[in-house]
Design a protein around this motif. Structure first.
Motif, PDB file in Angstrom:
ATOM      1  N   ALA A 179       0.833  -1.207   0.000  1.00  0.00           N
ATOM      2  CA  ALA A 179       0.000   0.000   0.000  1.00  0.00           C
ATOM      3  C   ALA A 179       0.870   1.260   0.000  1.00  0.00           C
ATOM      4  N   ARG A 180       1.949   1.240   0.760  1.00  0.00           N
ATOM      5  CA  ARG A 180       2.847   2.396   0.801  1.00  0.00           C
ATOM      6  C   ARG A 180       3.550   2.595  -0.547  1.00  0.00           C
ATOM      7  N   ARG A 181       3.942   1.498  -1.182  1.00  0.00           N
ATOM      8  CA  ARG A 181       4.563   1.614  -2.510  1.00  0.00           C
ATOM      9  C   ARG A 181       3.564   2.157  -3.527  1.00  0.00           C
ATOM     10  N   THR A 182       2.319   1.700  -3.419  1.00  0.00           N
ATOM     11  CA  THR A 182       1.281   2.168  -4.339  1.00  0.00           C
ATOM     12  C   THR A 182       1.025   3.661  -4.161  1.00  0.00           C
ATOM     13  N   ILE A 183       0.955   4.096  -2.895  1.00  0.00           N
ATOM     14  CA  ILE A 183       0.754   5.527  -2.610  1.00  0.00           C
ATOM     15  C   ILE A 183       1.913   6.349  -3.179  1.00  0.00           C
ATOM     16  N   LYS A 184       3.122   5.852  -2.998  1.00  0.00           N
ATOM     17  CA  LYS A 184       4.296   6.557  -3.517  1.00  0.00           C
ATOM     18  C   LYS A 184       4.253   6.623  -5.045  1.00  0.00           C
ATOM     19  N   TYR A 185       3.881   5.499  -5.662  1.00  0.00           N
ATOM     20  CA  TYR A 185       3.811   5.446  -7.123  1.00  0.00           C
ATOM     21  C   TYR A 185       2.767   6.422  -7.672  1.00  0.00           C
ATOM     22  N   ILE A 186       1.558   6.393  -7.071  1.00  0.00           N
ATOM     23  CA  ILE A 186       0.487   7.282  -7.546  1.00  0.00           C
ATOM     24  C   ILE A 186       0.869   8.740  -7.332  1.00  0.00           C
ATOM     25  N   THR A 187       1.459   9.026  -6.153  1.00  0.00           N
ATOM     26  CA  THR A 187       1.867  10.400  -5.865  1.00  0.00           C
ATOM     27  C   THR A 187       2.894  10.898  -6.877  1.00  0.00           C
ATOM     28  N   MET A 188       3.860  10.043  -7.200  1.00  0.00           N
ATOM     29  CA  MET A 188       4.875  10.424  -8.185  1.00  0.00           C
ATOM     30  C   MET A 188       4.249  10.671  -9.557  1.00  0.00           C
ATOM     31  N   LYS A 189       3.321   9.781  -9.961  1.00  0.00           N
ATOM     32  CA  LYS A 189       2.658   9.937 -11.257  1.00  0.00           C
ATOM     33  C   LYS A 189       1.821  11.209 -11.296  1.00  0.00           C
ATOM     34  N   LEU A 190       1.102  11.478 -10.211  1.00  0.00           N
ATOM     35  CA  LEU A 190       0.295  12.696 -10.168  1.00  0.00           C
ATOM     36  C   LEU A 190       1.175  13.940 -10.219  1.00  0.00           C
ATOM     37  N   ASP A 191       2.320  13.880  -9.513  1.00  0.00           N
ATOM     38  CA  ASP A 191       3.250  15.015  -9.559  1.00  0.00           C
ATOM     39  C   ASP A 191       3.806  15.197 -10.967  1.00  0.00           C
ATOM     40  N   GLU A 192       4.120  14.086 -11.635  1.00  0.00           N
ATOM     41  CA  GLU A 192       4.617  14.163 -13.013  1.00  0.00           C
ATOM     42  C   GLU A 192       3.566  14.767 -13.934  1.00  0.00           C
ATOM     43  N   ASN A 193       2.324  14.307 -13.778  1.00  0.00           N
ATOM     44  CA  ASN A 193       1.247  14.835 -14.613  1.00  0.00           C
ATOM     45  C   ASN A 193       1.036  16.326 -14.351  1.00  0.00           C
ATOM     46  N   GLU A 194       1.147  16.704 -13.070  1.00  0.00           N
ATOM     47  CA  GLU A 194       0.960  18.118 -12.731  1.00  0.00           C
ATOM     48  C   GLU A 194       2.079  18.978 -13.320  1.00  0.00           C
ATOM     49  N   ARG A 195       3.309  18.465 -13.246  1.00  0.00           N
ATOM     50  CA  ARG A 195       4.427  19.211 -13.829  1.00  0.00           C
ATOM     51  C   ARG A 195       4.278  19.299 -15.351  1.00  0.00           C
ATOM     52  N   SER A 196       3.839  18.191 -15.954  1.00  0.00           N
ATOM     53  CA  SER A 196       3.633  18.215 -17.411  1.00  0.00           C
ATOM     54  C   SER A 196       2.558  19.224 -17.786  1.00  0.00           C
ATOM     55  N   SER A 197       1.489  19.255 -17.001  1.00  0.00           N
ATOM     56  CA  SER A 197       0.408  20.217 -17.272  1.00  0.00           C
ATOM     57  C   SER A 197       0.898  21.648 -17.120  1.00  0.00           C
ATOM     58  N   GLN A 198       1.716  21.902 -16.105  1.00  0.00           N
ATOM     59  CA  GLN A 198       2.256  23.245 -15.898  1.00  0.00           C
ATOM     60  C   GLN A 198       3.166  23.657 -17.054  1.00  0.00           C
ATOM     61  N   ILE A 199       3.965  22.662 -17.512  1.00  0.00           N
ATOM     62  CA  ILE A 199       4.860  22.963 -18.641  1.00  0.00           C
ATOM     63  C   ILE A 199       4.049  23.287 -19.887  1.00  0.00           C
ATOM     64  N   ARG A 200       2.989  22.489 -20.123  1.00  0.00           N
ATOM     65  CA  ARG A 200       2.135  22.748 -21.286  1.00  0.00           C
ATOM     66  C   ARG A 200       1.478  24.107 -21.182  1.00  0.00           C
ATOM     67  N   LEU A 201       1.004  24.447 -19.973  1.00  0.00           N
ATOM     68  CA  LEU A 201       0.361  25.747 -19.773  1.00  0.00           C
ATOM     69  C   LEU A 201       1.358  26.887 -20.000  1.00  0.00           C
ATOM     70  N   MET A 202       2.591  26.686 -19.542  1.00  0.00           N
ATOM     71  CA  MET A 202       3.599  27.712 -19.736  1.00  0.00           C
ATOM     72  C   MET A 202       3.917  27.886 -21.216  1.00  0.00           C
ATOM     73  N   LYS A 203       3.981  26.760 -21.948  1.00  0.00           N
ATOM     74  CA  LYS A 203       4.237  26.836 -23.390  1.00  0.00           C
ATOM     75  C   LYS A 203       3.098  27.534 -24.121  1.00  0.00           C
ATOM     76  N   VAL A 204       1.877  27.181 -23.722  1.00  0.00           N
ATOM     77  CA  VAL A 204       0.713  27.829 -24.330  1.00  0.00           C
ATOM     78  C   VAL A 204       0.727  29.321 -24.033  1.00  0.00           C
ATOM     79  N   LYS A 205       1.084  29.659 -22.791  1.00  0.00           N
ATOM     80  CA  LYS A 205       1.142  31.069 -22.413  1.00  0.00           C
ATOM     81  C   LYS A 205       2.195  31.806 -23.236  1.00  0.00           C
ATOM     82  N   ASP A 206       3.365  31.152 -23.390  1.00  0.00           N
ATOM     83  CA  ASP A 206       4.425  31.767 -24.194  1.00  0.00           C
ATOM     84  C   ASP A 206       3.983  31.949 -25.637  1.00  0.00           C
ATOM     85  N   MET A 207       3.301  30.921 -26.171  1.00  0.00           N
ATOM     86  CA  MET A 207       2.817  31.025 -27.551  1.00  0.00           C
ATOM     87  C   MET A 207       1.813  32.159 -27.690  1.00  0.00           C
ATOM     88  N   MET A 208       0.921  32.274 -26.705  1.00  0.00           N
ATOM     89  CA  MET A 208      -0.078  33.338 -26.748  1.00  0.00           C
ATOM     90  C   MET A 208       0.574  34.708 -26.645  1.00  0.00           C
TER      91      MET A 208
END
Length: 219
Positions: A179-208
């Protein structure tokens, strides 16, 4: 790794965290149960050893008295003495719950309340050694029943201790770490997705901003 097969969502993260909390609480309760079972088991084992010595000594004394009585009486008289017993012992088997283990509880009831009814013969043609043998067996009967009760209780409690130990080990070494490994895995994936979303938003902002700058230059 089992956690890689889980969809890394916030709902799954919340579900796994609840599972971990339940597993940790269950682990503590089972450890407490195991420790209490062990304590009571060791007390019963100690009582069992003491009682067995007492019962064996009582049976040995009764056998010696019977041997002496048989040596001083003829076979026919000895057989006749036990042909018509006066007393009867009824055994009732119940149970009591000890830490979720149903252990036996024996109770006895005699047909009559007269203590002398253990002698099924007259005293004119029998020896005192026979009386001592019968009396010693009658006296040791409650301890024999208690010994049987304790030995069965020890068997049942030992089985429950082993089952509880396996559950504790499964929680401690498999379920909780997983359960602890699963929580760590999901947390890491969610953090990765959040960072990817922020990067995409920053790129979109720069393009705009770039488009807005080009538009302002053309204007």
């Amino acid at each position: 790794m089992a956690s890689t097969q889980i969809t890394p969502t916030r709902m799954e993260l919340t579900k796994t965290k609840r599972k971990l909390v339940t597993a940790v609480k269950g682990h503590k309760l089972l450890k407490d149960k195991r420790d209490e079972l062990m304590r009571q088991f060791l007390e019963l084992v100690k009582e069992n050893m003491e009682l067995r010595l007492k019962v064996e000594a009582g049976i040995k004394a009764a056998n010696q008295n019977f041997v002496i009585a048989k040596a001083g009486m003829d076979e026919v008289t000895l057989r006749t003495a036990f042909m018509a017993p006066k007393q009867e012992v009824n055994l009732e088997v119940g149970s009591k719950n000890v830490m979720s283990v149903n252990i036996p509880a024996f109770t006895t009831k005699t047909r009559t309340a007269d203590a002398n009814d253990i002698y099924s013969y007259g005293f004119a043609f029998t020896s005192g050694d026979l009386d001592d043998a019968v009396k010693s067996l009658a006296d040791i009967l409650p301890e024999m029943l208690r010994l049987a009760e304790i030995e069965k209780a020890c068997q049942l409690m030992a089985a429950e201790i082993e089952k509880t130990r396996r559950r504790v080990n499964a929680l401690e070494h498999v379920i909780i770490p997983e359960a602890r490994r699963t929580i760590k895995y999901i947390t890491m994936k969610l953090d990765e997705n959040e960072r990817s979303s922020q990067i995409r938003l920053m790129k979109v902002k720069d393009m705009m901003l770039e488009e807005a700058h080009k538009y302002s230059e053309r204007a």
